[in-house]
Design a protein around this motif. Structure first.
Motif, PDB file in Angstrom:
ATOM      1  N   PHE A  69       4.452  35.488   5.931  1.00  0.00           N
ATOM      2  CA  PHE A  69       5.759  34.830   5.944  1.00  0.00           C
ATOM      3  C   PHE A  69       6.551  35.264   7.178  1.00  0.00           C
ATOM      4  CE2 PHE A  69      10.256  34.583   4.880  1.00  0.00           C
ATOM      5  CZ  PHE A  69      10.365  33.311   4.345  1.00  0.00           C
ATOM      6  N   ALA A  72       5.088  33.692  10.374  1.00  0.00           N
ATOM      7  CA  ALA A  72       5.058  32.225  10.463  1.00  0.00           C
ATOM      8  C   ALA A  72       5.850  31.752  11.681  1.00  0.00           C
ATOM      9  CB  ALA A  72       5.622  31.619   9.188  1.00  0.00           C
ATOM     10  N   GLU A  75       8.684  26.173  10.220  1.00  0.00           N
ATOM     11  CA  GLU A  75       9.244  26.075   8.877  1.00  0.00           C
ATOM     12  C   GLU A  75       8.188  25.662   7.849  1.00  0.00           C
ATOM     13  OE1 GLU A  75      12.129  27.000   7.821  1.00  0.00           O
ATOM     14  OE2 GLU A  75      12.695  27.640   9.837  1.00  0.00           O
ATOM     15  N   GLU A  77       4.934  26.319   7.812  1.00  0.00           N
ATOM     16  CA  GLU A  77       4.092  27.472   7.475  1.00  0.00           C
ATOM     17  C   GLU A  77       4.872  28.482   6.643  1.00  0.00           C
ATOM     18  OE1 GLU A  77       1.348  30.874   9.732  1.00  0.00           O
ATOM     19  OE2 GLU A  77       2.493  29.388  10.899  1.00  0.00           O
ATOM     20  N   ARG A  78       6.134  28.677   7.003  1.00  0.00           N
ATOM     21  CA  ARG A  78       6.962  29.614   6.251  1.00  0.00           C
ATOM     22  C   ARG A  78       7.179  29.119   4.821  1.00  0.00           C
ATOM     23  NH1 ARG A  78      10.752  29.703   9.629  1.00  0.00           N
ATOM     24  NH2 ARG A  78       9.879  31.390  10.889  1.00  0.00           N
ATOM     25  N   GLN A  81       4.045  29.793   2.744  1.00  0.00           N
ATOM     26  CA  GLN A  81       3.940  31.198   2.351  1.00  0.00           C
ATOM     27  C   GLN A  81       4.960  31.546   1.264  1.00  0.00           C
ATOM     28  OE1 GLN A  81       1.528  33.258   3.215  1.00  0.00           O
ATOM     29  NE2 GLN A  81       0.655  31.559   4.396  1.00  0.00           N
ATOM     30  N   MET A 133      12.727  38.371   2.814  1.00  0.00           N
ATOM     31  CA  MET A 133      12.594  36.937   3.069  1.00  0.00           C
ATOM     32  C   MET A 133      13.936  36.330   3.482  1.00  0.00           C
ATOM     33  SD  MET A 133      10.039  35.931  -0.077  1.00  0.00           S
ATOM     34  CE  MET A 133      10.041  34.184   0.340  1.00  0.00           C
ATOM     35  N   ARG A 141      14.833  38.469  12.491  1.00  0.00           N
ATOM     36  CA  ARG A 141      13.423  38.837  12.394  1.00  0.00           C
ATOM     37  C   ARG A 141      13.191  40.325  12.651  1.00  0.00           C
ATOM     38  NH1 ARG A 141      10.569  34.045  13.217  1.00  0.00           N
ATOM     39  NH2 ARG A 141      11.698  32.425  12.066  1.00  0.00           N
TER      40      ARG A 141
END
Length: 253
Positions: A69, A72, A75, A77-78, A81, A133, A141
């Motif tokens: 996650f 990633a 968006e 792909e995130r 996850q 998350m 990040r």
């Protein structure tokens, strides 16, 4: 007592009836004694170990999904996850509930305490994962990665260690049940060996008795009759000798 031939054979006959009956009773008791710990292993410990293995797999996958996650790049792909993390969280919750039902059937206070500690550790880990998350979604990040490597890692290690302790305790209990079954089996096998030796002894005794009371006299009788048939024995002379001997032995007045 038991001096007549009929009494001896009656005693042997009763012994040959009693010994198989005794073997049957011991066998049924042995099967029950071996079956109880074997059933415990099959119906209690193996399912619990299966649940713990599933928890361990889900927990590891959850940790990996967190890393994916964070890594990633878009968006879509995130979001994928995030769905995986939610599904794994649901699987862990369901397995915890299933294990709780199995654990309540046992009265091991130490295991119950360790399991409660794992539930608390999992809740703490899940809360940190939720914060992680949220930070990743807010585009913070760097802070999310720092949280993943520190507090999140520590919470995961705590939950994983407690899960390992639960697994080790259940394996030890399963091995104890297995050892109990093996011990009962060994004891029962020894009893059967002793009984079989006793049966063989009775058979030898019966053969000796038959030989002494039936076979030997019959062989002697056959030998005498054979000699008579071959005229090796003169019954008339033998009868005269016996009569003269009886006459001499008679008292005279």
């Amino acid at each position: 007592m038991f001096t007549s031939l009929r009494s001896k054979f009656a005693l042997l006959f009763l012994a040959f009836i009693a010994v198989p009956a005794l073997l049957g009773v011991i066998g049924m008791g042995a099967l029950r004694a071996v079956n109880d710990p074997a059933t415990e292993v099959r119906e209690v410990w193996l399912p619990k170990l299966r649940m713990l293995a599933a928890l361990n797999d889900h927990l590891s996958d959850f940790r990996l999904a967190e890393g994916d996650f964070l890594a990633a790049t878009d968006e879509e792909e995130r979001a994928a996850q995030a769905v995986l993390i939610a599904r794994l969280g649901g699987d862990i919750a369901a397995t915890i509930a299933e294990y709780r039902v199995a654990q309540l059937a046992e009265s091991d206070a130490k295991e119950a305490q360790t399991f409660d500690q794992f539930i608390l550790a999992w809740a703490a880990y899940r809360e940190i994962a939720t914060r992680l998350m949220a930070q990743a979604l807010s585009l913070d990040r760097q802070a999310a990665r720092q949280l993943y490597r520190t507090e999140n890692q520590q919470a995961y290690a705590r939950a994983s260690d407690l899960l390992d302790a639960l697994t080790a305790a259940d394996i030890e209990a399963a091995e104890a049940s297995r050892d109990q079954a093996n011990s009962v089996y060994d004891d029962t096998s020894m009893r059967f060996v002793v009984i079989i030796v006793g049966v063989v002894g009775l058979a030898v005794l019966a053969m000796a008795m038959v030989n002494r009371t039936i076979s030997s006299p019959l062989i002697q009788l056959v030998g005498v009759l054979t000699r008579i048939a071959r005229r090796e024995i003169d019954l008339t002379r033998a009868a005269h000798r016996a009569a003269r001997r009886d006459w001499r032995d008679c008292p005279r007045h």
